[in-house]
Scaffold this motif. Structure first.
Motif, short mmCIF file in Angstrom:
data_model
loop_
_atom_site.label_atom_id
_atom_site.label_comp_id
_atom_site.label_asym_id
_atom_site.label_seq_id
_atom_site.Cartn_x
_atom_site.Cartn_y
_atom_site.Cartn_z
N LEU B 190 -65.21 6.89 -4.31
CA LEU B 190 -65.09 5.84 -3.96
C LEU B 190 -64.44 4.75 -4.05
O LEU B 190 -64.39 3.94 -2.77
N ARG B 191 -63.75 4.80 -5.37
CA ARG B 191 -63.19 3.03 -5.00
C ARG B 191 -61.76 3.54 -5.10
O ARG B 191 -61.35 2.47 -3.98
N PHE B 194 -63.35 1.74 -1.09
CA PHE B 194 -62.50 0.60 -0.98
C PHE B 194 -61.64 0.14 -0.80
O PHE B 194 -61.21 -1.11 -0.15
N LEU B 195 -60.91 0.50 -1.71
CA LEU B 195 -59.09 0.16 -1.43
C LEU B 195 -58.55 0.10 -0.06
O LEU B 195 -57.42 -0.93 0.14
N LEU B 229 -62.75 -6.46 -1.21
CA LEU B 229 -62.28 -6.07 -0.78
C LEU B 229 -61.50 -5.54 0.92
O LEU B 229 -60.58 -6.34 0.82
#
Lengths: 204, 723
Positions: B190-191, B194-195, B229
């Motif tokens: 999931l990181r 986000f990015l 973000l």
């Protein structure tokens, strides 16, 4: 660096604030899995940071500058140990995702819940608190308020616009079988270093 | 979404057989009250705090337009765009247009029940957008294709093995069933989302009119990332989340985490007011710009509720879901049987107001009326009361099913017919009784007791025993008119005899107005207020004529019906309201009345004894009438008995009027747990103050613990009176 308020402590109430609340703050914070250190001087705080960085084999550290952070002298020490230290907005934006440690300062602590209040108006201040697996914050140990009610009395005086948050221990979830697991989307370690020495506007 | 032709009984049976669900919910139901109590250990006055939340929310809903206007203006002043969405379609159109205009391809979402409510993800995905839920639980159920089964813990119905299966399928690699590893896998996957995201969508726990800020309460940290973000942040917030001032967030934040998860504060509490800086990388260079902030204020039935005298109470909800955590029904069957996305008692109400009355009608009986939720709700919402209100609306619009109405109108509202039928039942049941159990009263007559056997109708009802048990009191201190209620009259006449004995021993004259009938609670429970009024009038007349100092019942449910419901029923009828108030004023519940008079006559000194007795609190006595100390004082002072407490003494026995009869499958596990707790207390006798609980518990004891006796407190007291 953009802030919701430059001088939060001026909005503190005359009562229900002070280091006499530290023990309660520490107890509640630890119950939420925060790691809490209390030191007399900023230099000692800097030593704790360098030790943590050494023990965790950190190679890259992102930090926002603050009077407390500057007084610790940690940047120089970390660099002398061969670590990469980034403190400008663009550098933080570039490196926060790959850094092992993020470092910032917080405005006050809340004894009732063991939370700290962070002024996150600037983007870089938020990144250092969100992306690296370890987040370290500096806190003036006198800046502890009694409860959430008092915290909001302060916030209501200064909060015009921007981003204000409470942090209470590390990121956690219990979404799988209600088993508490630390470190989902945010840091898995949240470390508070409370400093007794009065640091003001970057001067000791 | 309307769920047509649901077979609720079958769905419930499936959930009851789901061992994973039952295990998870069972453990949670055990752990929750303890962790909540611990979280409140440093709150001096919980009641005052709840009252603070309630008052603040009431004041807000009473001026919802002004608050919403102020919120909108404050947010716009700070660079946010505010869109008022009438319904789900309006939200979807706004978002799709926005995505098109800003060339958004990838979206990360942090938890938003409002977006679930309108099935947003589905529409976004249909439009070709890449949408990821980032709350771990929400991500899991989105992979599983499920609806959330709990507002705070959406995936509580799944095991780690099932979840590992969904992960493996999604990520095309074998994921082990180790929870820590699974969480790490979720973080890494999931990181990236986000990015790369162009837009973050979040819900909000509150919105502050004073400075246009929205507040997010999370543990995982996904809402912070989703709101920080991506260059665009969209907030979907319902009107009920608005609060006037910054300081008003404090009482919400002092209750929401404590009630939701037993935390003093969640890991993150995040407030965003207006535009904030965001840095984006363009052609290899980081540029700081102002983040686009869109706030969608969702109506979807909320504003209508705000202007309804009764239903505006839902604005007091902070969505902690603690009402589910203590609900005897939810903790057995989980959230999915509630059909729509909001589960539990509050969910049933939200479903009616935000989805459809039809969806509510299918599930409205899943509230047992025990009021455990009312005791802990931060906003002090009377959830069972609102459910009753919704039932009555349905009944007044559509009427009861024909057969049920026929029985209610022709039998329950006509004492003679009703009582004759009961007498017939007493004879007619003979060939069919096994031991001491057969079918139950009004509910049996209404055809609702199909699957269930209950204590037999007594050979001789109490009303026929009156001449024999009435003593002549020469100089009575008080004249008491006894309202027995159906159960005491026709099933447990011994309880009535004991009441007579105890009162007469106190030198009181007791009379039994012949014309009394059922208090009307079963009819009210089904939502038919018109028939209930008929019944109430007949009872009121009967007791006015009795000319007594006190009217007394040994049934807390009847007592409450007389005390409160009759008065409320006649809110629009001045004459009858006054008459109802007058009798209500004289009406007393047996244990509290006797305790008061035992106290006066010096009969309340605690005594030691060898017979262990434990007490079961009836829901209506404890949470309806606030009576729980008095019965214990009586038991502690009873000669020969030692009072011991059992676990969960005030948890519903599962009877709850029509419920236990109609939903036997749910009622039975609740009863089994009650009997287990009774056994574990080591008591020889289980004392009750309510004939309905007595009926339920007796049925359970017969099967599980025949050596333990159930007795009404009146019986224990009567046995101690020397002739």
């Amino acid at each position: 660096m953009k802030k919701v308020c430059e001088h939060w402590s001026q909005a503190f109430p005359s009562q229900n604030v002070g280091d006499y609340l530290f023990a309660e703050f520490e107890k509640r914070g630890q119950a939420a899995s925060a790691e809490i250190f209390r030191v007399k001087t900023a230099v000692e705080a800097g030593e704790i940071v360098t030790n943590l960085a050494k023990f965790t084999n950190a190679k890259k550290i992102v930090t926002v500058d603050s009077p407390l952070q500057k007084a610790t002298g940690m940047k120089e020490k970390l660099k002398s140990l061969g670590m990469l230290v980034y403190n400008t907005a663009t550098d933080i934006a570039e490196h926060a995702e790959s850094a092992e440690i993020g470092i910032s300062a917080v405005e006050f602590g809340i004894a009732e819940s063991g939370s700290v209040c962070m002024d996150g108006y600037s983007f870089e201040n938020r990144l250092v608190s969100m992306l690296p697996p370890i987040h370290i914050v500096f806190l003036n140990s006198k800046n502890i308020v009694l409860g959430i009610t008092e915290a909001f009395e302060i916030i209501s005086q200064v909060y015009q616009q921007g981003y204000v948050s409470f942090i209470t221990g590390p990121s956690r979830t219990a979404d799988i079988e209600r088993v508490l697991t630390i470190g989902v989307h945010g840091p898995s370690r949240f470390i508070i270093i409370a400093i007794d020495e009065q640091i003001d506007g970057g001067k000791k | 979404m309307t769920v047509n032709n649901r077979n609720l009984t079958k769905e419930i049976a499936e959930k009851l057989e789901d061992t994973i669900l039952r295990g998870a919910l069972g453990r949670f139901a055990e752990a929750y009250p303890i962790s909540r109590a611990k979280a409140y250990e440093n709150v001096e006055d919980i009641e005052a705090l709840r009252e603070q939340v309630r008052q603040m929310k009431i004041a807000t809903v009473n001026h919802i337009e002004e608050v919403a206007n102020a919120f909108e203006a404050a947010a716009q002043q700070r660079g946010a765009k505010v869109f008022r969405a009438k319904d789900g379609d309006a939200v979807k159109k706004y978002l799709l247009d926005l995505c098109h205009e800003k060339d958004v391809k990838r979206i990360v979402k942090s938890k938003s029940m409002a977006s679930e409510e309108i099935h947003l993800n589905h529409s976004l995905e249909e439009a070709g957008l890449h949408v990821k839920e980032t709350d771990l639980g929400e991500w899991i159920i989105s992979l599983a294709g499920h609806k959330p089964s709990h507002m705070v813990m959406p995936a509580i119905h799944l095991s780690k093995e099932q979840i590992a299966g969904y992960f493996s399928e999604e990520l095309k690699q074998q994921i082990p069933t180790d929870i820590a590893i699974m969480v790490k896998v979720a973080r890494e996957n999931l990181r990236k989302e986000f990015l790369l995201a162009d837009m973050g969508i979040s819900g909000a726990n509150f919105g502050i009119a004073e400075n246009g800020a929205i507040g997010l309460v999370t543990n995982e940290g996904n809402a912070r990332l989703a709101s920080t973000l991506p260059p665009i942040h969209v907030v979907i917030i319902g009107y009920e989340k608005l609060i006037p001032t910054i300081k008003d967030a404090a009482p919400i934040l002092r209750t929401l985490p404590r009630n939701a998860t037993g935390q003093l504060m969640t890991s993150y509490m995040t407030m965003v007011s207006g535009q904030t800086p965001v840095m984006v990388k363009k052609t290899g260079k980081w540029i700081e710009q102002e983040k686009e902030l869109h706030i969608i204020l969702l109506d979807n039935g909320r504003l209508k509720a705000a202007h309804d005298d009764k239903f505006k109470e839902i604005y007091q909800c902070v969505r902690c879901a603690s009402c589910l955590n203590v609900c005897p029904i939810y903790t057995l069957v989980g959230g999915h049987v509630y059909g729509h996305i909001y589960a539990g008692g509050i969910g049933a109400i939200l479903t009616a107001l935000l989805s459809s009355q039809e969806d509510f009608d299918k599930i409205n009986e899943l509230c047992i009326g025990c009021r455990k939720c009312v005791e802990i709700c931060p906003g002090k919402i009377n959830i069972p009361g609102l459910i009753d209100e919704l039932r009555s609306q349905t009944v007044s619009e559509k009427g009861l099913p024909f057969g049920v109405r026929m029985v209610f109108d022709n039998v329950l509202a006509n004492r003679k017919v009703f009582h004759n039928l009961l007498r017939l039942a007493s004879i007619g049941q003979k060939p069919f009784t096994s031991g001491n159990v057969i079918r139950h009263l009004p509910l049996f007559l209404a055809g609702l007791a199909k699957d269930r056997s209950l204590p037999a109708v007594a050979d001789i009802p109490l009303r026929d025993r009156i001449p024999k048990i009435t003593k002549k009191i020469t100089k009575p201190t008080l004249r008491v008119a006894f309202f027995s209620g159906c159960n005491t009259d026709f099933v447990f006449p011994e309880t009535g005899e004991a009441v007579y004995k105890v009162l007469q021993d106190l030198n009181m004259e007791v009379v039994f107005p012949e014309e009394q009938s059922c208090c009307g609670k079963p009819v009210l429970g089904m939502g038919d207020r018109e028939i209930a009024k008929k019944i109430a009038k007949k009872n009121i007349i009967a007791f006015e004529e009795a000319n007594a100092d006190i009217i007394l019942s040994s049934c807390p449910t009847c007592t409450e019906t007389w005390h409160e419901t009759y008065v409320k029923l006649f809110a629009d009828d001045r004459e009858w309201k006054q008459r109802a108030e007058k009798v209500a004023h004289k009406f007393r519940e047996f244990t509290s009345f006797v305790e008061e008079h035992y106290e006066k006559t010096g009969r309340l000194t605690p005594k030691a004894g060898s017979m262990r007795v434990t007490y079961h609190d009836s829901c209506h006595a404890k949470r309806g009438l606030g009576i729980y100390k008095e019965p214990r004082a009586l038991l502690a002072a009873a000669e020969g008995y030692e009072l011991v407490e059992m676990k969960d003494c005030d948890k519903c026995c599962g009877m709850a009027g029509a419920f236990g009869v109609k939903y036997t499958k749910i009622s039975m596990p609740i009863l089994r747990q009650k009997i287990t707790n009774i056994k574990e207390s080591g008591a020889h006798i289980i004392a009750v103050g309510c004939p309905a609980c007595m009926m339920q518990i007796q049925g359970g004891l017969d099967k599980q613990a025949p050596s333990i006796q159930v007795k009404h407190i009146a019986q224990l007291l009567a046995e101690n009176i020397k002739e």
